[in-house]
Scaffold this motif. Structure first.
Motif, PDB file in Angstrom:
ATOM      1  N   ASN A   1      -4.574  -3.301  -6.927  1.00 22.61           N
ATOM      2  CA  ASN A   1      -5.798  -3.058  -7.700  1.00 22.61           C
ATOM      3  C   ASN A   1      -6.219  -1.593  -7.728  1.00 22.61           C
ATOM      4  OD1 ASN A   1      -6.620  -2.693  -5.061  1.00 22.61           O
ATOM      5  ND2 ASN A   1      -8.067  -4.406  -5.046  1.00 22.61           N
ATOM      6  N   ASN A   2      -5.368  -0.707  -7.173  1.00 25.72           N
ATOM      7  CA  ASN A   2      -5.631   0.742  -7.146  1.00 25.72           C
ATOM      8  C   ASN A   2      -6.944   1.095  -6.452  1.00 25.72           C
ATOM      9  OD1 ASN A   2      -3.250   1.317  -8.556  1.00 25.72           O
ATOM     10  ND2 ASN A   2      -4.265   1.128 -10.529  1.00 25.72           N
ATOM     11  N   GLU A   3      -7.313   0.331  -5.444  1.00 29.92           N
ATOM     12  CA  GLU A   3      -8.546   0.610  -4.703  1.00 29.92           C
ATOM     13  C   GLU A   3      -8.235   1.344  -3.401  1.00 29.92           C
ATOM     14  OE1 GLU A   3     -10.833  -2.885  -4.016  1.00 29.92           O
ATOM     15  OE2 GLU A   3     -11.417  -3.114  -6.124  1.00 29.92           O
ATOM     16  N   PHE A   4      -9.148   2.267  -3.040  1.00 29.26           N
ATOM     17  CA  PHE A   4      -9.016   2.997  -1.780  1.00 29.26           C
ATOM     18  C   PHE A   4      -9.518   2.152  -0.619  1.00 29.26           C
ATOM     19  CE2 PHE A   4     -10.054   6.863  -4.597  1.00 29.26           C
ATOM     20  CZ  PHE A   4      -8.726   7.003  -4.936  1.00 29.26           C
ATOM     21  N   ASP A   5      -8.914   2.358   0.529  1.00 30.32           N
ATOM     22  CA  ASP A   5      -9.466   1.834   1.764  1.00 30.32           C
ATOM     23  C   ASP A   5     -10.409   2.910   2.308  1.00 30.32           C
ATOM     24  OD1 ASP A   5     -10.090   1.000   4.297  1.00 30.32           O
ATOM     25  OD2 ASP A   5      -8.060   0.423   4.849  1.00 30.32           O
ATOM     26  N   GLU A   6     -11.727   2.735   2.100  1.00 36.53           N
ATOM     27  CA  GLU A   6     -12.683   3.780   2.431  1.00 36.53           C
ATOM     28  C   GLU A   6     -12.782   4.043   3.930  1.00 36.53           C
ATOM     29  OE1 GLU A   6     -16.425   3.438   0.557  1.00 36.53           O
ATOM     30  OE2 GLU A   6     -15.597   3.290  -1.470  1.00 36.53           O
TER      31      GLU A   6
ATOM     32  N   LEU B   1      -4.045   3.473  -0.014  1.00 37.79           N
ATOM     33  CA  LEU B   1      -4.341   2.987  -1.356  1.00 37.79           C
ATOM     34  C   LEU B   1      -3.672   1.632  -1.562  1.00 37.79           C
ATOM     35  CD1 LEU B   1      -5.427   3.511  -4.294  1.00 37.79           C
ATOM     36  CD2 LEU B   1      -3.157   4.473  -4.776  1.00 37.79           C
ATOM     37  N   LYS B   2      -4.444   0.637  -2.019  1.00 39.95           N
ATOM     38  CA  LYS B   2      -3.901  -0.688  -2.329  1.00 39.95           C
ATOM     39  C   LYS B   2      -3.328  -0.659  -3.745  1.00 39.95           C
ATOM     40  CE  LYS B   2      -7.607  -2.697   0.452  1.00 39.95           C
ATOM     41  NZ  LYS B   2      -8.832  -3.551   0.428  1.00 39.95           N
TER      42      LYS B   2
ATOM     43  N   THR C   1       0.827  -1.211   0.000  1.00 36.57           N
ATOM     44  CA  THR C   1       0.000   0.000   0.000  1.00 36.57           C
ATOM     45  C   THR C   1       0.860   1.260   0.000  1.00 36.57           C
ATOM     46  OG1 THR C   1      -0.081   0.075   2.422  1.00 36.57           O
ATOM     47  CG2 THR C   1      -1.842  -1.132   1.299  1.00 36.57           C
TER      48      THR C   1
END
Length: 310
Positions: free
Chosen positions: A199-204, A195-196, A116
């Motif tokens: 996979n470019n996903e946010f940790d909301e 941010l991961k 991350t």
């Protein structure tokens, strides 16, 4: 008999010279590569930079190149790239490959799926989570998944390096009876802190308030009023919604004023790497206008006035 002995000795000497010559050639080729300078290294990686081509962007000095075995049982094989192309030796296996610009916000993990970028935070007196340190420059990363490598076979792969961060610019113009002296401050709630990379996903769940200052950039005399301009930028990971903008400034009477606005709907469609927000403040009648919210080629949007709280 003597002649035969001489011939025999001469042949022995020639044989020794031949053997030594062959040994010398063997040693030479053992030390020097054949034709291709990387023939002994089985994996060559070349970096292609988004919007930059094949040259290191300004401010980037090195890149961490990490080969993660897909079974995740072993530690990654890690190398440091100081040029756009590098050849290395890695064991036969199937890998996820991550190229990441060295930075202060890398998560410390040996697993590809857990790697991350994470901004540090703290809790303030109002029990809000605040980002403690803002990135001062862009961070780049690129990845390849499911790459099969054989120790006995040379391969060549290109990794596209993309911008991890977004850049948020503010331009503020304040009209007042005198030139303003103090700096301005912007803070925005609902900003991403984690941010991961796989996979470019946010940790909301990692949302926090991001704070940064605007510095006086110019002053103009407009009839009987001064128009003071402020500019500032911040690098951020993105937004997760519930984005309330607080803008604080000190007017010509040395009174601190606060303007608030819900900007969630504008962050929701933010799909560019850079965005500029323009604000105009008429301090005489306490009117504040968000003049523009530029996203790529989208035209500026005019908003209603914002209530100022003294």
């Amino acid at each position: 008999v003597e002649q035969r002995i001489w011939i025999l000795r001469n042949n022995i000497m020639k044989t020794k010279k031949f053997i030594m010559g062959m040994v010398g050639i063997a040693l030479l080729y053992a030390c020097e590569p054949l034709e291709d300078g990387h023939w002994t290294l089985n994996s060559t990686i070349e970096l292609e930079w988004q919007e930059e081509g094949k040259t290191f962007p300004e401010g980037v000095k090195d890149v961490s190149l990490n080969y993660y075995p897909q079974d995740e049982l072993n530690n990654p094989h890690t190398f440091t790239m100081t040029t756009n192309r590098m050849a290395v030796d890695v064991p036969t296996d199937k890998y996820n490959i991550l190229a990441l610009q060295e930075n202060n916000f890398m998560g410390k993990t040996n697993r590809f799926d857990y790697m991350t970028i994470e901004l540090p935070t703290h809790i303030n007196e109002q029990a809000e989570r605040i980002i403690s340190e803002n990135p001062q420059k862009m961070i780049w990363a690129g990845k390849l998944k499911g790459v099969e490598l054989d120790f006995e076979q040379r391969t060549w792969h290109t990794i596209t390096m993309e911008k991890v961060l977004k850049k948020l610019n503010f331009v503020v113009r304040i009209a007042d009876t005198d030139e303003l002296k103090e700096k301005c401050t912007v803070d925005i709630a609902g900003m991403v802190t984690k941010l991961k990379l796989h996979n470019n996903e946010f940790d909301e769940e990692s949302e926090a308030v991001q704070i940064f200052d605007l510095i006086k950039h110019g002053r103009f005399l407009n009839t009987d009023r001064y128009l003071t301009e402020y500019r500032g930028s911040v690098y951020c990971l993105g937004a997760v919604g519930r984005n309330i903008l607080h803008f604080t400034y000190t007017d010509a009477r040395q009174e601190k004023r606060l303007a608030k606005y819900d900007v969630s709907q504008y962050f929701m469609d933010w799909n560019t790497t850079e965005i500029t927000v323009a604000i105009y403040i008429n301090a005489d009648n306490d009117e504040v206008f968000l003049e523009g919210w530029e996203q790529g080629d989208v035209s500026d949007i005019i908003f209603n006035s914002i209530t100022i709280i003294q």
